[in-house]
Structures are given as structure tokens and as C-alpha cells.
Design a protein around this motif. Structure first.
Motif, PDB file in Angstrom:
ATOM      1  N   GLN A 355    -128.979   0.634  31.619  1.00 46.28           N
ATOM      2  CA  GLN A 355    -127.638   0.591  31.020  1.00 46.28           C
ATOM      3  C   GLN A 355    -127.165  -0.850  30.894  1.00 46.28           C
ATOM      4  OE1 GLN A 355    -124.583   2.348  33.464  1.00 46.28           O
ATOM      5  NE2 GLN A 355    -123.258   2.755  31.727  1.00 46.28           N
ATOM      6  N   GLN A 356    -127.339  -1.613  31.965  1.00 46.54           N
ATOM      7  CA  GLN A 356    -126.910  -3.011  31.961  1.00 46.54           C
ATOM      8  C   GLN A 356    -127.739  -3.847  30.986  1.00 46.54           C
ATOM      9  OE1 GLN A 356    -124.338  -4.221  33.398  1.00 46.54           O
ATOM     10  NE2 GLN A 356    -123.790  -2.882  35.083  1.00 46.54           N
ATOM     11  N   MET A 357    -129.060  -3.634  30.975  1.00 46.34           N
ATOM     12  CA  MET A 357    -129.915  -4.410  30.077  1.00 46.34           C
ATOM     13  C   MET A 357    -129.607  -4.111  28.613  1.00 46.34           C
ATOM     14  SD  MET A 357    -133.642  -4.369  31.935  1.00 46.34           S
ATOM     15  CE  MET A 357    -133.940  -5.306  33.439  1.00 46.34           C
ATOM     16  N   ALA A 358    -129.412  -2.826  28.310  1.00 45.93           N
ATOM     17  CA  ALA A 358    -129.041  -2.446  26.943  1.00 45.93           C
ATOM     18  C   ALA A 358    -127.707  -3.077  26.569  1.00 45.93           C
ATOM     19  CB  ALA A 358    -128.951  -0.927  26.831  1.00 45.93           C
ATOM     20  N   GLY A 359    -126.788  -3.097  27.551  1.00 44.74           N
ATOM     21  CA  GLY A 359    -125.492  -3.726  27.316  1.00 44.74           C
ATOM     22  C   GLY A 359    -125.614  -5.218  27.105  1.00 44.74           C
ATOM     23  N   GLY A 360    -126.521  -5.857  27.864  1.00 43.23           N
ATOM     24  CA  GLY A 360    -126.738  -7.290  27.696  1.00 43.23           C
ATOM     25  C   GLY A 360    -127.269  -7.630  26.314  1.00 43.23           C
ATOM     26  N   ILE A 361    -128.223  -6.828  25.848  1.00 46.65           N
ATOM     27  CA  ILE A 361    -128.759  -7.016  24.495  1.00 46.65           C
ATOM     28  C   ILE A 361    -127.650  -6.800  23.458  1.00 46.65           C
ATOM     29  CG2 ILE A 361    -130.358  -6.066  22.770  1.00 46.65           C
ATOM     30  CD1 ILE A 361    -132.221  -5.391  25.191  1.00 46.65           C
ATOM     31  N   ALA A 362    -126.807  -5.776  23.713  1.00 47.52           N
ATOM     32  CA  ALA A 362    -125.699  -5.482  22.787  1.00 47.52           C
ATOM     33  C   ALA A 362    -124.703  -6.632  22.724  1.00 47.52           C
ATOM     34  CB  ALA A 362    -124.988  -4.197  23.223  1.00 47.52           C
ATOM     35  N   ALA A 363    -124.354  -7.203  23.904  1.00 47.74           N
ATOM     36  CA  ALA A 363    -123.404  -8.314  23.933  1.00 47.74           C
ATOM     37  C   ALA A 363    -123.960  -9.548  23.227  1.00 47.74           C
ATOM     38  CB  ALA A 363    -123.037  -8.658  25.385  1.00 47.74           C
ATOM     39  N   LEU A 364    -125.256  -9.814  23.456  1.00 50.57           N
ATOM     40  CA  LEU A 364    -125.901 -10.939  22.765  1.00 50.57           C
ATOM     41  C   LEU A 364    -125.923 -10.708  21.253  1.00 50.57           C
ATOM     42  CD1 LEU A 364    -129.052 -12.106  24.786  1.00 50.57           C
ATOM     43  CD2 LEU A 364    -127.030 -13.442  24.200  1.00 50.57           C
ATOM     44  N   SER A 365    -126.249  -9.477  20.852  1.00 47.92           N
ATOM     45  CA  SER A 365    -126.292  -9.138  19.425  1.00 47.92           C
ATOM     46  C   SER A 365    -124.917  -9.286  18.793  1.00 47.92           C
ATOM     47  CB  SER A 365    -126.794  -7.700  19.245  1.00 47.92           C
ATOM     48  OG  SER A 365    -128.078  -7.545  19.810  1.00 47.92           O
ATOM     49  N   ALA A 366    -123.883  -8.839  19.534  1.00 50.24           N
ATOM     50  CA  ALA A 366    -122.515  -8.970  19.027  1.00 50.24           C
ATOM     51  C   ALA A 366    -122.148 -10.432  18.830  1.00 50.24           C
ATOM     52  CB  ALA A 366    -121.536  -8.302  19.987  1.00 50.24           C
ATOM     53  N   LEU A 368    -124.127 -12.756  18.038  1.00 56.21           N
ATOM     54  CA  LEU A 368    -124.838 -13.257  16.855  1.00 56.21           C
ATOM     55  C   LEU A 368    -124.216 -12.737  15.554  1.00 56.21           C
ATOM     56  CD1 LEU A 368    -128.523 -12.822  18.132  1.00 56.21           C
ATOM     57  CD2 LEU A 368    -127.239 -14.971  17.938  1.00 56.21           C
ATOM     58  N   ILE A 369    -123.645 -11.525  15.616  1.00 58.99           N
ATOM     59  CA  ILE A 369    -123.018 -10.932  14.422  1.00 58.99           C
ATOM     60  C   ILE A 369    -121.649 -11.559  14.158  1.00 58.99           C
ATOM     61  CG2 ILE A 369    -122.051  -8.804  13.439  1.00 58.99           C
ATOM     62  CD1 ILE A 369    -124.254  -7.275  15.008  1.00 58.99           C
ATOM     63  N   VAL A 370    -120.838 -11.675  15.210  1.00 53.59           N
ATOM     64  CA  VAL A 370    -119.471 -12.200  15.075  1.00 53.59           C
ATOM     65  C   VAL A 370    -119.502 -13.725  15.006  1.00 53.59           C
ATOM     66  CG1 VAL A 370    -117.216 -12.397  16.207  1.00 53.59           C
ATOM     67  CG2 VAL A 370    -118.461 -10.230  16.257  1.00 53.59           C
ATOM     68  N   THR A 371    -118.746 -14.281  14.087  1.00 56.78           N
ATOM     69  CA  THR A 371    -118.646 -15.735  13.970  1.00 56.78           C
ATOM     70  C   THR A 371    -117.175 -16.150  13.935  1.00 56.78           C
ATOM     71  OG1 THR A 371    -118.753 -15.617  11.548  1.00 56.78           O
ATOM     72  CG2 THR A 371    -120.824 -15.950  12.716  1.00 56.78           C
ATOM     73  N   GLN A 372    -116.933 -17.435  14.228  1.00 58.69           N
ATOM     74  CA  GLN A 372    -115.567 -17.987  14.219  1.00 58.69           C
ATOM     75  C   GLN A 372    -115.664 -19.463  13.859  1.00 58.69           C
ATOM     76  OE1 GLN A 372    -113.516 -18.006  18.027  1.00 58.69           O
ATOM     77  NE2 GLN A 372    -111.527 -17.685  17.050  1.00 58.69           N
ATOM     78  N   GLU A 373    -114.993 -19.850  12.804  1.00 61.18           N
ATOM     79  CA  GLU A 373    -115.105 -21.229  12.316  1.00 61.18           C
ATOM     80  C   GLU A 373    -114.491 -22.238  13.278  1.00 61.18           C
ATOM     81  OE1 GLU A 373    -113.786 -21.863   8.340  1.00 61.18           O
ATOM     82  OE2 GLU A 373    -115.054 -20.292   7.490  1.00 61.18           O
ATOM     83  N   THR A 374    -113.264 -21.959  13.733  1.00 55.86           N
ATOM     84  CA  THR A 374    -112.598 -22.834  14.719  1.00 55.86           C
ATOM     85  C   THR A 374    -112.074 -21.972  15.861  1.00 55.86           C
ATOM     86  OG1 THR A 374    -110.376 -22.633  13.743  1.00 55.86           O
ATOM     87  CG2 THR A 374    -111.836 -24.324  12.819  1.00 55.86           C
ATOM     88  N   LYS A 375    -111.518 -22.626  16.898  1.00 54.78           N
ATOM     89  CA  LYS A 375    -111.018 -21.893  18.072  1.00 54.78           C
ATOM     90  C   LYS A 375    -109.897 -20.919  17.731  1.00 54.78           C
ATOM     91  CE  LYS A 375    -112.116 -25.445  21.529  1.00 54.78           C
ATOM     92  NZ  LYS A 375    -111.550 -26.336  22.558  1.00 54.78           N
ATOM     93  N   THR A 376    -109.168 -21.176  16.657  1.00 51.92           N
ATOM     94  CA  THR A 376    -108.027 -20.312  16.304  1.00 51.92           C
ATOM     95  C   THR A 376    -108.253 -19.516  15.015  1.00 51.92           C
ATOM     96  OG1 THR A 376    -106.998 -22.219  15.189  1.00 51.92           O
ATOM     97  CG2 THR A 376    -106.350 -21.797  17.476  1.00 51.92           C
ATOM     98  N   SER A 377    -109.445 -19.619  14.431  1.00 53.78           N
ATOM     99  CA  SER A 377    -109.742 -18.873  13.198  1.00 53.78           C
ATOM    100  C   SER A 377    -109.959 -17.388  13.506  1.00 53.78           C
ATOM    101  CB  SER A 377    -111.011 -19.413  12.531  1.00 53.78           C
ATOM    102  OG  SER A 377    -110.850 -20.757  12.171  1.00 53.78           O
ATOM    103  N   PRO A 378    -109.718 -16.510  12.516  1.00 57.83           N
ATOM    104  CA  PRO A 378    -110.023 -15.087  12.710  1.00 57.83           C
ATOM    105  C   PRO A 378    -111.523 -14.883  12.927  1.00 57.83           C
ATOM    106  CG  PRO A 378    -108.624 -15.410  10.780  1.00 57.83           C
ATOM    107  CD  PRO A 378    -109.089 -16.764  11.203  1.00 57.83           C
ATOM    108  N   LEU A 379    -111.876 -13.873  13.733  1.00 56.52           N
ATOM    109  CA  LEU A 379    -113.283 -13.522  13.908  1.00 56.52           C
ATOM    110  C   LEU A 379    -113.801 -12.900  12.610  1.00 56.52           C
ATOM    111  CD1 LEU A 379    -113.389 -11.858  17.468  1.00 56.52           C
ATOM    112  CD2 LEU A 379    -113.698 -14.255  16.868  1.00 56.52           C
ATOM    113  N   GLU A 380    -114.991 -13.251  12.230  1.00 51.85           N
ATOM    114  CA  GLU A 380    -115.601 -12.700  11.017  1.00 51.85           C
ATOM    115  C   GLU A 380    -116.709 -11.712  11.389  1.00 51.85           C
ATOM    116  OE1 GLU A 380    -116.869 -15.970   8.627  1.00 51.85           O
ATOM    117  OE2 GLU A 380    -114.873 -16.883   8.524  1.00 51.85           O
ATOM    118  N   ASN A 381    -116.938 -10.728  10.522  1.00 51.24           N
ATOM    119  CA  ASN A 381    -117.992  -9.703  10.672  1.00 51.24           C
ATOM    120  C   ASN A 381    -117.699  -8.678  11.766  1.00 51.24           C
ATOM    121  OD1 ASN A 381    -119.427 -11.078   8.669  1.00 51.24           O
ATOM    122  ND2 ASN A 381    -120.562 -12.300  10.164  1.00 51.24           N
TER     123      ASN A 381
END
Length: 410
Positions: A355-366, A368-381
Motif C-alpha cells: 500500500q505504501q509503495m504503491a502510494g509512493g509511486i503515485a505521489a511521485l507520478s503526481a 511529474l504530472i502536476v507543474t507550477q511555473e512560480t511559487k504562486t502560480s496555479p497548479l497545471e494538469n
């Protein structure tokens, strides 16, 4: 006339009530330690100059180290008194959380999360094993409904208080609060809980590694492992960036953030005992499926939100968590019924690890999917993340169905 064979919901003894209360409080500290990272995410990303990818690594480092320790501990999990095992890992968890509180840079925090995961990741498995040892199968839904309230209570009390302290004294104080509470709970377990060692008389495998192999190679157990792993992916994907999404995309302020978590937790506190009782009375898989459908609908709505009023954010979060809880309790109760008595500790440890390992892979994947241009920019994807999570929930329904059929066959 044919007599009904349906078990009567007998009341719990005073000692059973004490055990339930202690496990619920213990669960509260473990969940809070992990959950508080998400609402503190915005604080941490700004104060320690972390990118979404770096923050994803901080979250997943706990999960990966927890997974590794669970696999290592699995062979020994049925070789010791459950109480002693619980106290050993809880003491290590307290030390790890204290290290988090004392961290002054990204590298120190990352190391502290690894230490905390090494010990904290096994505790949930030991707790579930204790529940299965002490309570009959027709009582476990009610017990899980209360024990899992540690999850809700962490949202109602822990996270808002942690955020309040973070706003006043900085994010370090949130971890110090957990350390103080955990020490008090640990001492109570030490002096009030009885030894749990009846399983020791049933052991046949002399070698811990042989015992682990027997648990890993059992086909029925493998299905339980897969179901748990797929179920954990959704939560680990959405949760790490929850506060950053609320602040940067929906324009919730740091001061309003505790209210969102508090009301969401209150909804969970109301729904969890009801779901627990319901899971002892109706088909657990059907209840799980209903919760999954509700969760998918709300996830797709939530991950596509723009700036909306605070009360609407609260309502969406409350209903979403009702769906999540309606999945968690029946699925956990089903999975707990899969192993034989002599294998429970090993099964629960491996199950928690995956459960934890699957969660770790999920958090890492998230991350990689989510991006943010600056500290206050909206999250993308973040909307793409919602689609990925929804697909995983559909896949999970199939595996939980297989587990349900295995349990019915037993």
C-alpha cells in the motif's frame, strides 16, 4: 421454524472499548503525521524552496521507506507479542517525527521523513492485526468505523490545530504537537494494554523468511495485496497537492484552509461509524462500489474547479470524503478477513508495505504530472490527475470484487 443464523451485535467489553480507543488515538497520530504534510505543502514549498517534484519526493520518501520496513518486518510480525511490536515501532515513529520538527532544510526533512516511514509505516498493519485478533468477524466493521475515525479526527482537530500553530510559530510546531501527543498515547499502551500473544502457539515456520515466503506465495493473499495497492493510488495522487491546489487555483487563503479540513473531517466523523455499521449488515462489495462511483463523480468535479466561494469548496470536499470513506472501511474489512490466524501479522505487514509503495509511486507520478511555473502560480494538469485517479478507482473495483468472492468462499 428455521432459526436465523445472523450474528447478534453484542456489546463490547470495557477492555475492548479501551483497545478501540487506544488504537483510534494511535491511528490519529500516524495519519496526522502523514496527512499534515499536504496542508503544510504550501508552507514547505515556499519556505524550503521546493518544486512540486521535490515535494512529491518528500511525500513518497515516507511511503517507500514504510514499504521497505513492512516487507522486512513481515517475517517477524507473527513471532512476537503484538503489544511489544507495536511499542517498538511507535517509539521509532516518535523519534522520526521529532527529527521532522527539528529539520532546517530540505535534505534534513527528507531524511527525517525516511526515518519516520521506516517505523510509522508498520504501525497501521500491527493495529489491524490486533483488531483481527481481538474482535470477531461480525464486530470488525464497527471497530474499523471507530478506529478509522482517527483519519477523520486528524482533519477535524489535528490539521486545523496544526495549521493554526504553523501560522503562529512555523511549520515545525505542527510536528512537535504530534510528538507530545504520541508520547502520552505510547505510555498508556505500555501500562494499560494486555499482551497479545495467542498466535505464537500456532506458528509452524521456524524461519521468519520462510514465513514471509509462505505469505507472499499464497494466491488468495496476493489478490488482497493487489486490491489494497490499487486502492491506495488515488489518495496518494490527489492528497499531496491538495492545499497548494486550494490556495493557488481556487484562491482559498491560508487562514481559510483550516476550515476546509475541519468541515471535511466533521463529515467523515458522521459518516464513518454509519459506514462501519452498514458494512456489518449489507454486502461489503456493494457498499464499496457505491462509494467508488460517488468518489469518481466528485473527483472529476473537484479537479476541474476554478475560483469558487469557500462554502462550495467545503461542500464538495465533504461529499468527496464521504465517497472515500465508503470505499475504505468495507474494503479494509474484507481484506482483513483474507489471511489465516497464523499468517495475519505477515499478511498485514506485506499488505501495508505494498500500500505504501504503491502510494509512493503515485505521489511521485503526481509530482511529474502536476507543474507550477512560480511559487504562486496555479497548479497545471490537476484535471489530468483527476482522470488518472478515476481510472484507478474503476480498476480497483474489479480486484475488490475478487477479494469479496474469496472471503465469501471462506
Amino acid at each position: 421454524m428455521e432459526q436465523s443464523t445472523k450474528p447478534i451485535a453484542e456489546p463490547f467489553s470495557s477492555y475492548q472499548i479501551l483497545v478501540i480507543a487506544l488504537l483510534a488515538l494511535l491511528q490519529f497520530t500516524i495519519v496526522l503525521d502523514f496527512m499534515v504534510l499536504a496542508p503544510l505543502g504550501d508552507f514547505l514549498m515556499k519556505s524550503l524552496s521546493m518544486t512540486p517534484k521535490g515535494f512529491g519526493l518528500v511525500v513518497s520518501s515516507y511511503a517507500f521507506s514504510a514499504g521497505a520496513s513492512g516487507i522486512l518486518a513481515a517475517g517477524f510480525a507473527d513471532k512476537f507479542d503484538r503489544k511489544k511490536l507495536l511499542l517498538f515501532f511507535y517509539a521509532g515513529f516518535i523519534v522520526g517525527t521529532l527529527c521532522c520538527a527539528l529539520s532546517t532544510n530540505y535534505e534534513m526533512l527528507l531524511g527525517a521523513r525516511i526515518v519516520t516511514g521506516l517505523f510509522g509505516g508498520v504501525i497501521g498493519a500491527i493495529s489491524m492485526t490486533i483488531v483481527t485478533d481481538i474482535f470477531a468477524v461480525h464486530q470488525r466493521g464497527r471497530v474499523m468505523g471507530v478506529v478509522q475515525m482517527g483519519f477523520a479526527a486528524s482533519q477535524v482537530l489535528g490539521i486545523p490545530i496544526g495549521l493554526y500553530l504553523a501560522n503562529i510559530w512555523g511549520w515545525h510546531s505542527s510536528f512537535l504537537m504530534i510528538v507530545i501527543l504520541a508520547i502520552m498515547i505510547g505510555l498508556t499502551i505500555l501500562f494499560m494494554m494486555k499482551p497479545i500473544d495467542k498466535h505464537l502457539a500456532l506458528q509452524s515456520d521456524k524461519s521468519p523468511f520462510l514465513h514471509l515466503w509462505h505469505a507472499l506465495s499464497n494466491r488468495s493473499y496476493q489478490m488482497g495485496f493487489i486490491a489494497t495497492a490499487t486502492m491506495s493510488v488515488g489518495g496518494f495522487m490527489l492528497m499531496p497537492f491538495g492545499s497548494a491546489y486550494l490556495i493557488n487555483n481556487i484562491n482559498i487563503t491560508q487562514q481559510e484552509l483550516p476550515l476546509v479540513f475541519m468541515f471535511t473531517g466533521l463529515a467523515s466523523i458522521v459518516i464513518m461509524p454509519l459506514v462501519g455499521k452498514l458494512s456489518d449488515k449489507v454486502d461489503k462489495f456493494m457498499l464499496f462500489t457505491g462509494g467508488s462511483v460517488l468518489a469518481i463523480i466528485l473527483i472529476l468535479i473537484y479537479t476541474n474547479l476554478g475560483p469558487i466561494p469557500l462554502w462550495q469548496v467545503v461542500v464538495v470536499n465533504m461529499v468527496l470524503f464521504m465517497g472515500i470513506m465508503s470505499r475504505m472501511i468495507p474494503a479494509t474489512t474484507l481484506t482483513m478477513s483474507v489471511p489465516d490466524v497464523k499468517d495475519r501479522g505477515a499478511f498485514m505487514s506485506v499488505n501495508a508495505s505494498l500500500q505504501q509503495m504503491a502510494g509512493g509511486i503515485a505521489a511521485l507520478s503526481a509530482g511529474l504530472i502536476v507543474t507550477q511555473e512560480t511559487k504562486t502560480s496555479p497548479l497545471e494538469n490537476y484535471d489530468i490527475l483527476g482522470i488518472v485517479v478515476s481510472v484507478m478507482i474503476v480498476i480497483c473495483i474489479f480486484f475488490v470484487y475478487r477479494v469479496s468472492e474469496l472471503v465469501k468462499a471462506k
